[in-house]
Scaffold this motif. Structure first.
Motif, PDB file in Angstrom:
ATOM      1  N   GLU A 138      -7.224   0.167  -3.978  1.00 32.21           N
ATOM      2  CA  GLU A 138      -7.530  -1.113  -2.945  1.00 32.21           C
ATOM      3  C   GLU A 138      -8.171  -1.952  -3.620  1.00 32.21           C
ATOM      4  O   GLU A 138      -8.236  -3.246  -3.285  1.00 32.21           O
ATOM      5  CB  GLU A 138      -7.953  -0.505  -1.426  1.00 32.21           C
ATOM      6  CG  GLU A 138      -8.134  -1.516  -0.561  1.00 32.21           C
ATOM      7  CD  GLU A 138      -9.386  -2.523  -0.681  1.00 32.21           C
ATOM      8  OE1 GLU A 138      -9.321  -3.739  -0.420  1.00 32.21           O
ATOM      9  OE2 GLU A 138     -10.431  -1.912  -0.886  1.00 32.21           O
TER      10      GLU A 138
ATOM     11  N   SER B 282      -4.665  -4.182  -6.246  1.00 29.74           N
ATOM     12  CA  SER B 282      -3.554  -4.227  -5.307  1.00 29.74           C
ATOM     13  C   SER B 282      -2.633  -3.170  -5.003  1.00 29.74           C
ATOM     14  O   SER B 282      -1.473  -3.006  -4.944  1.00 29.74           O
ATOM     15  CB  SER B 282      -2.464  -5.516  -5.433  1.00 29.74           C
ATOM     16  OG  SER B 282      -3.118  -6.719  -5.835  1.00 29.74           O
TER      17      SER B 282
ATOM     18  N   LYS C 175       0.191  -3.306  -2.435  1.00 29.77           N
ATOM     19  CA  LYS C 175       1.152  -3.879  -2.579  1.00 29.77           C
ATOM     20  C   LYS C 175       2.139  -3.173  -3.632  1.00 29.77           C
ATOM     21  O   LYS C 175       3.241  -3.046  -3.592  1.00 29.77           O
ATOM     22  CB  LYS C 175       1.054  -5.216  -3.246  1.00 29.77           C
ATOM     23  CG  LYS C 175       2.147  -6.123  -3.785  1.00 29.77           C
ATOM     24  CD  LYS C 175       1.503  -7.412  -4.165  1.00 29.77           C
ATOM     25  CE  LYS C 175       2.550  -8.462  -4.599  1.00 29.77           C
ATOM     26  NZ  LYS C 175       3.352  -8.121  -5.943  1.00 29.77           N
ATOM     27  N   GLN C 176       1.427  -2.338  -4.399  1.00 32.31           N
ATOM     28  CA  GLN C 176       2.255  -1.610  -5.674  1.00 32.31           C
ATOM     29  C   GLN C 176       2.925  -0.458  -4.929  1.00 32.31           C
ATOM     30  O   GLN C 176       4.163  -0.294  -5.107  1.00 32.31           O
ATOM     31  CB  GLN C 176       1.155  -0.961  -6.488  1.00 32.31           C
ATOM     32  CG  GLN C 176       0.719  -1.911  -7.696  1.00 32.31           C
ATOM     33  CD  GLN C 176      -0.043  -1.369  -8.711  1.00 32.31           C
ATOM     34  OE1 GLN C 176       0.469  -0.612  -9.486  1.00 32.31           O
ATOM     35  NE2 GLN C 176      -1.335  -1.508  -8.848  1.00 32.31           N
TER      36      GLN C 176
ATOM     37  N   GLN D   9      -3.722 -13.485  -7.051  1.00 23.80           N
ATOM     38  CA  GLN D   9      -3.909 -13.267  -5.509  1.00 23.80           C
ATOM     39  C   GLN D   9      -3.684 -11.620  -5.490  1.00 23.80           C
ATOM     40  O   GLN D   9      -4.170 -10.921  -4.719  1.00 23.80           O
ATOM     41  CB  GLN D   9      -3.356 -13.884  -4.763  1.00 23.80           C
ATOM     42  CG  GLN D   9      -3.445 -13.608  -3.197  1.00 23.80           C
ATOM     43  CD  GLN D   9      -3.285 -14.532  -2.198  1.00 23.80           C
ATOM     44  OE1 GLN D   9      -2.463 -15.609  -2.473  1.00 23.80           O
ATOM     45  NE2 GLN D   9      -3.729 -14.504  -0.972  1.00 23.80           N
ATOM     46  N   GLY D  10      -2.571 -11.220  -6.086  1.00 28.48           N
ATOM     47  CA  GLY D  10      -1.847 -10.158  -5.853  1.00 28.48           C
ATOM     48  C   GLY D  10      -1.657  -9.698  -4.274  1.00 28.48           C
ATOM     49  O   GLY D  10      -0.888 -10.649  -3.833  1.00 28.48           O
ATOM     50  N   GLY D  11      -2.120  -8.308  -4.024  1.00 27.69           N
ATOM     51  CA  GLY D  11      -1.632  -8.147  -2.601  1.00 27.69           C
ATOM     52  C   GLY D  11      -2.849  -8.376  -1.513  1.00 27.69           C
ATOM     53  O   GLY D  11      -2.810  -7.862  -0.579  1.00 27.69           O
ATOM     54  N   TYR D  12      -3.765  -9.351  -1.979  1.00 25.16           N
ATOM     55  CA  TYR D  12      -4.802  -9.545  -1.064  1.00 25.16           C
ATOM     56  C   TYR D  12      -4.810 -10.761  -0.172  1.00 25.16           C
ATOM     57  O   TYR D  12      -5.357 -11.714  -0.224  1.00 25.16           O
ATOM     58  CB  TYR D  12      -6.181  -9.720  -1.753  1.00 25.16           C
ATOM     59  CG  TYR D  12      -6.395  -8.469  -2.677  1.00 25.16           C
ATOM     60  CD1 TYR D  12      -7.067  -7.304  -2.187  1.00 25.16           C
ATOM     61  CD2 TYR D  12      -5.990  -8.247  -4.169  1.00 25.16           C
ATOM     62  CE1 TYR D  12      -7.079  -5.992  -2.808  1.00 25.16           C
ATOM     63  CE2 TYR D  12      -6.086  -7.280  -4.716  1.00 25.16           C
ATOM     64  CZ  TYR D  12      -6.918  -6.127  -4.140  1.00 25.16           C
ATOM     65  OH  TYR D  12      -6.878  -4.859  -4.881  1.00 25.16           O
TER      66      TYR D  12
ATOM     67  N   ASP E  63      -6.576  -5.277   0.811  1.00 27.38           N
ATOM     68  CA  ASP E  63      -5.301  -5.276   0.478  1.00 27.38           C
ATOM     69  C   ASP E  63      -4.169  -4.867   1.473  1.00 27.38           C
ATOM     70  O   ASP E  63      -2.870  -4.664   1.397  1.00 27.38           O
ATOM     71  CB  ASP E  63      -4.869  -4.621  -1.033  1.00 27.38           C
ATOM     72  CG  ASP E  63      -4.808  -3.481  -1.022  1.00 27.38           C
ATOM     73  OD1 ASP E  63      -5.240  -2.577   0.211  1.00 27.38           O
ATOM     74  OD2 ASP E  63      -4.256  -2.525  -2.181  1.00 27.38           O
TER      75      ASP E  63
ATOM     76  N   PHE F 260      -1.383  -7.204   2.764  1.00 24.36           N
ATOM     77  CA  PHE F 260      -0.063  -7.295   2.149  1.00 24.36           C
ATOM     78  C   PHE F 260       0.777  -6.216   3.118  1.00 24.36           C
ATOM     79  O   PHE F 260       1.750  -6.636   3.562  1.00 24.36           O
ATOM     80  CB  PHE F 260       0.015  -6.619   0.951  1.00 24.36           C
ATOM     81  CG  PHE F 260       1.347  -6.779   0.260  1.00 24.36           C
ATOM     82  CD1 PHE F 260       1.938  -7.779  -0.205  1.00 24.36           C
ATOM     83  CD2 PHE F 260       2.058  -5.490   0.247  1.00 24.36           C
ATOM     84  CE1 PHE F 260       3.096  -8.021  -0.945  1.00 24.36           C
ATOM     85  CE2 PHE F 260       3.522  -5.537  -0.261  1.00 24.36           C
ATOM     86  CZ  PHE F 260       3.786  -6.699  -0.737  1.00 24.36           C
TER      87      PHE F 260
END
Length: 385
Positions: free
Chosen positions: A129, A133, A136-137, A287-290, A325, A328
């Protein structure tokens, strides 16, 4: 039997001693699996994903699934709490309370595993976390498959709230975040001959100064956002003009629209600064999943009403600029996140943050009762059909 208070306190202390960075939670995963495998297995299925764990409790009617997620990773922080059960991993600490999160999740799972719920429940022990991310992964990997929840819940500790207090709100609870990594490359040289060099200290200073106008002059004043540049590195000594400058920071905003607008402004200013100073630029906005943690308008009032009508303390919370995260996950699955008070004088991510562990049983009590009640409501409403 459901895990008792003393057992959960012991589990918390064991987990606190083995913090691991995201996607390196091998010892944590093994400890969690050991505990989960000692619970009643009649209706449990367990599978792993990287360093995470999915536990599916099959309900009497398995066509509707409620989810509960906990994060499991630690931070690269050297612990200074002085606890007898301090971190045994040098430079690693559960400074964000994920050891509390895991303990609560195990307590909730142990209670629900005692009997078969009307609908299914998926517990997600999610890695990474803090740094990669992980939510998200995990979601994009497809590992949830038929276990993917129809609605999902999670909590996060809050040192500012009394131990055991549940804090929540409808709408945005946490901000969305985005990392800023900017490198400007010019030409180093002698301090006496600035005209023969291209000074990246001056370039970087100009960038830092210009960034401060984004929120004050480019964002609607009634909307919230912040840009913080926390790292500036250039040069080696006072009489040498620096040929490179590395600047790192973060964007925080309560809506994704504002976050993206700030990202665009950071990019525009960075590219403009590079053009002005005739230098090269490497810019990474990650940003990724945040994404912002936006609580669902259907599940959240139901959860808040449940807590208000229980024996647990409830507090309405303002939105916070912290990132998570779980945002997401909430962008894909309707659900709710709340705060769990742990009453510490030290903040999240502090090397001295010590939570009041009496909060564990409050978290277990609230979510075990709520998930059981929600499963009954869903079953009676016929949604599983």
């Amino acid at each position: 039997m459901a895990l008792a208070k003393t057992e959960l306190q012991d589990i918390y202390q064991q987990l606190h001693q083995i913090p691991e960075i995201g996607m390196e939670e091998y010892e944590t995963q093994a400890k969690l699996l050991e505990i989960i495998q000692h619970l009643p297995q009649d209706h449990l299925e367990i599978k792993t994903w990287k360093t995470g764990i999915l536990v599916h409790l099959t309900g009497a009617n398995p066509t509707y699934t409620i989810g509960y997620r906990t994060d499991i990773d630690g931070l690269p922080v050297a612990e200074k709490t002085g606890l007898v059960f301090s971190s045994q991993h040098p430079g690693r600490m559960h400074a964000c309370g994920h050891d509390i999160h895991m303990s609560v999740a195990l307590g909730v799972l142990s209670r629900l595993a005692e009997s078969r719920p009307p609908v299914s429940v998926t517990f997600i022990f999610q890695p990474a976390e803090e740094n990669a991310s992980g939510g998200k992964q995990l979601f994009e990997s497809g590992v949830l498959g038929k276990w993917q929840p129809d609605e999902i819940y999670a909590l996060h500790v809050d040192p500012t709230l009394p131990a055991g207090t549940i804090g929540c709100r409808e709408g945005t609870l946490f901000a969305g975040t985005c990392e800023i990594h900017a490198k400007f490359r010019g030409k180093s040289g002698h301090a006496a001959f600035p005209h023969d060099a291209n000074d990246m200290v001056v370039c970087g200073a100009n960038f830092v100064s210009s960034i401060q106008t984004i929120v004050s002059r480019r964002i609607d004043p009634i909307k919230s956002g912040v840009v913080t540049l926390g790292h500036f590195n250039a040069g080696t000594t006072g009489n040498v003009i620096a040929g490179e400058c590395q600047i790192d920071g973060t964007i925080r905003a309560l809506t994704q629209d504002v976050n993206l607008k700030i990202q665009n402004e950071v990019r525009r200013i960075a590219e403009g600064t590079a053009a002005t100073f005739n230098c090269d630029l490497e810019l990474d906005l990650h940003q990724g999943g945040y994404l912002p943690v936006v609580n669902d308008p259907r599940t959240t009032p139901e959860f808040i009403d449940f807590v208000k009508n229980s024996d647990y303390d409830y507090q309405e919370m303002p939105p916070a600029m912290t990132g998570e995260d779980f945002g997401f996950m909430l962008s894909k699955i309707p659900g709710t996140m709340c705060w769990l008070g742990v009453d510490s004088p030290y903040s999240l991510h502090s090397d001295r943050m010590v939570p009041d562990t009496s909060a564990i049983m409050a978290g277990v009590g609230v979510f075990a009762a709520y998930l059981q009640e929600k499963a009954r409501q869903v079953s009676h409403s016929g949604k599983q059909d």
